[in-house]
Design an enzyme around this catalytic site. Structure first.
Site, PDB file in Angstrom:
ATOM      1  N   GLN A 135      15.818   6.956  -4.720  1.00 47.89           N
ATOM      2  CA  GLN A 135      14.738   5.987  -4.844  1.00 47.89           C
ATOM      3  C   GLN A 135      14.000   6.068  -6.185  1.00 47.89           C
ATOM      4  OE1 GLN A 135      12.683   7.745  -1.350  1.00 47.89           O
ATOM      5  NE2 GLN A 135      10.793   7.401  -2.487  1.00 47.89           N
ATOM      6  N   LYS A 192      -0.744   3.233   2.465  1.00 47.94           N
ATOM      7  CA  LYS A 192      -0.844   3.399   1.001  1.00 47.94           C
ATOM      8  C   LYS A 192       0.350   2.713   0.334  1.00 47.94           C
ATOM      9  CE  LYS A 192      -0.997   5.568  -3.041  1.00 47.94           C
ATOM     10  NZ  LYS A 192       0.193   6.358  -3.245  1.00 47.94           N
ATOM     11  N   ASP A 193       1.538   2.891   0.936  1.00 44.50           N
ATOM     12  CA  ASP A 193       2.758   2.257   0.430  1.00 44.50           C
ATOM     13  C   ASP A 193       3.016   1.011   1.277  1.00 44.50           C
ATOM     14  OD1 ASP A 193       3.838   4.405  -1.556  1.00 44.50           O
ATOM     15  OD2 ASP A 193       3.209   5.507   0.214  1.00 44.50           O
ATOM     16  N   GLN A 244       6.375  -0.714   1.345  1.00 40.32           N
ATOM     17  CA  GLN A 244       7.368   0.175   1.963  1.00 40.32           C
ATOM     18  C   GLN A 244       7.348   0.024   3.491  1.00 40.32           C
ATOM     19  OE1 GLN A 244       8.200   4.239   0.458  1.00 40.32           O
ATOM     20  NE2 GLN A 244       6.999   4.915   2.209  1.00 40.32           N
ATOM     21  N   HIS A 288      -0.910  16.305   0.936  1.00 41.92           N
ATOM     22  CA  HIS A 288      -2.360  16.121   0.814  1.00 41.92           C
ATOM     23  C   HIS A 288      -2.836  15.523   2.135  1.00 41.92           C
ATOM     24  CE1 HIS A 288      -1.187  11.965   0.232  1.00 41.92           C
ATOM     25  NE2 HIS A 288      -0.504  12.283  -0.854  1.00 41.92           N
ATOM     26  N   GLY A 292      -3.391  12.619   3.070  1.00 46.24           N
ATOM     27  CA  GLY A 292      -2.639  11.434   3.491  1.00 46.24           C
ATOM     28  C   GLY A 292      -1.467  11.836   4.375  1.00 46.24           C
ATOM     29  N   HIS A 293      -0.672  12.789   3.900  1.00 46.69           N
ATOM     30  CA  HIS A 293       0.455  13.280   4.694  1.00 46.69           C
ATOM     31  C   HIS A 293      -0.054  13.917   6.005  1.00 46.69           C
ATOM     32  CE1 HIS A 293       2.128  13.717   0.480  1.00 46.69           C
ATOM     33  NE2 HIS A 293       3.065  13.002   1.042  1.00 46.69           N
ATOM     34  N   SER A 295      -2.505  10.777  -3.608  1.00 44.53           N
ATOM     35  CA  SER A 295      -1.081  10.669  -3.935  1.00 44.53           C
ATOM     36  C   SER A 295      -0.638  11.984  -4.549  1.00 44.53           C
ATOM     37  CB  SER A 295      -0.873   9.540  -4.945  1.00 44.53           C
ATOM     38  OG  SER A 295       0.401   9.668  -5.552  1.00 44.53           O
TER      39      SER A 295
HETATM   40  P1  AMP Z   1       5.519  10.483   0.119  1.00 46.74           P
HETATM   41  O1  AMP Z   1       5.583  11.964   0.285  1.00 46.74           O
HETATM   42  O2  AMP Z   1       4.734  10.039  -1.060  1.00 46.74           O
HETATM   43  O3  AMP Z   1       6.866   9.818   0.242  1.00 46.74           O
HETATM   44  O4  AMP Z   1       4.690   9.954   1.368  1.00 46.74           O
HETATM   45  C1  AMP Z   1       5.052  10.247   2.693  1.00 46.74           C
HETATM   46  C2  AMP Z   1       4.252   9.371   3.625  1.00 46.74           C
HETATM   47  O5  AMP Z   1       2.859   9.618   3.433  1.00 46.74           O
HETATM   48  C3  AMP Z   1       4.476   7.859   3.362  1.00 46.74           C
HETATM   49  O6  AMP Z   1       4.553   7.180   4.601  1.00 46.74           O
HETATM   50  C4  AMP Z   1       3.237   7.482   2.597  1.00 46.74           C
HETATM   51  O7  AMP Z   1       2.876   6.134   2.736  1.00 46.74           O
HETATM   52  C5  AMP Z   1       2.196   8.392   3.231  1.00 46.74           C
HETATM   53  N1  AMP Z   1       1.047   8.546   2.335  1.00 46.74           N
HETATM   54  C6  AMP Z   1       1.071   8.899   1.027  1.00 46.74           C
HETATM   55  N2  AMP Z   1      -0.172   8.872   0.504  1.00 46.74           N
HETATM   56  C7  AMP Z   1      -0.992   8.498   1.506  1.00 46.74           C
HETATM   57  C8  AMP Z   1      -2.402   8.278   1.619  1.00 46.74           C
HETATM   58  N3  AMP Z   1      -3.222   8.443   0.579  1.00 46.74           N
HETATM   59  N4  AMP Z   1      -2.902   7.892   2.811  1.00 46.74           N
HETATM   60  C9  AMP Z   1      -2.089   7.705   3.881  1.00 46.74           C
HETATM   61  N5  AMP Z   1      -0.756   7.891   3.851  1.00 46.74           N
HETATM   62  C10 AMP Z   1      -0.216   8.284   2.689  1.00 46.74           C
END
Ligand code: AMP
Length: 282
Positions: free
Chosen positions: A60, A148-149, A152, A33, A35-36, A184
């Protein structure tokens, strides 16, 4: 954009790329999305070669968590990554990353035990272990993570410092839907009714920001207001609401200078987390 799955291919490509410039790395679990994509765009703007890993890391996930129902949308993800300037999409297999006999993991300290760590035992150990493995293989100059995390990012920063990994962490802002819900991959599993109430998390955080702007400094007062707002939604179960030091994540009694407000709730089948940095000034 190239797509590979073998570790040896990544190592070969990484060595070539390193000769001509800076490598940026975005570890993900897919179902991309904005965010990624914001992390990938930033990496592409700041680096000469961008590697994205896509791996739903079983280590995890807790036993009762959503590993099997985690969204998997590889062909769409591939197109999205290519469109934002990613050079290499790495889709490792579980067998390659966790071969028979695998038994070495990263043991973390205090920063991994509170908040998310308390709600999800073993989660951060799984995250740190996979990130350490991916860093060893990709050897990026810059590692892109999302705020967001929040915890982490703190855990990974700690590990990178403590284990002398040579990479710079870039933590980027939370991307949100128009109504404020933090993006998310899990949001797509909310029902229409759940989706409609989910922005309350962001509203509760905004309300806390406003309280602080109006002079409130007492953690109990701030946390109570946030908790009450969240509890007004019947189907929402609050896991934790915490005001803590932005680096150590230790709970604060009062907001002095800066704090981070962390929230986690369960809404239907989905766990939602969100956070905001609260500053005494601004
Ligand atoms: P994930 O695929 O959920 O493991 O996320 C991969 C990366 O994208 C991690 O560093 C997350 O923190 C980041 N991420 C996920 N959601 C968002 C968001 N809404 N805004 C910014 N970064 C995000």
């Amino acid at each position: 954009m190239k797509q590979v799955s073998k570790i040896q291919s990544v190592v070969k490509i990484r060595k070539e790329a390193k000769k001509t410039g800076r490598i940026g790395f975005v570890p993900t679990m897919g179902a991309f999305h904005e965010g990624h994509l914001s992390l990938m765009r930033k990496a592409a703007a700041e680096c000469d070669f961008v590697v994205v890993s896509l791996f739903v890391n079983p280590l995890q996930f807790g036993q009762k968590e959503d590993l099997t129902s985690y969204p998997r949308t590889l062909s769409k993800d591939r197109k999205k990554a290519a469109s934002v300037g990613v050079d290499l999409l790495w889709t490792p297999t579980e067998a390659a990353l966790y071969p028979d006999g695998f038994q070495t993991t990263i043991e973390l300290g205090e920063i991994s035990r509170c908040w998310e760590g308390a709600s999800r035992p073993g989660h951060f150990q799984g995250v740190a272990t996979i990130v350490a493995k991916l860093l060893q293989i990709v050897r990026p100059d810059r590692l892109y993570l999302g705020q967001k995390d929040y915890q982490q990012v703190c855990v990974i920063r700690r590990m990178i410092t403590d284990l002398h990994f040579e990479t710079n962490v870039r933590a980027l802002p939370i991307m949100r839907e128009k109504d404020g819900l933090a993006m998310s991959s899990r949001n797509r599993r909310l029902s229409a009714d759940e989706r409609a109430v989910a922005p309350i998390l962001h509203q509760a955080l905004r309300q806390a920001e406003k309280q602080v702007r109006h002079g409130e400094r007492n953690a109990v007062t701030i946390l109570q207001a946030v908790t009450e707002t969240l509890k007004s939604i019947q189907r929402m179960t609050v896991e934790y609401v915490a005001l803590c030091d932005p680096s150590s994540l230790e709970a604060l009694d009062r907001l002095e200078k800066e704090g981070v407000l962390l929230v986690a709730v369960q809404l239907g089948p989905v766990r939602l987390i969100d956070n905001v940095l609260l500053k005494e000034k601004g």
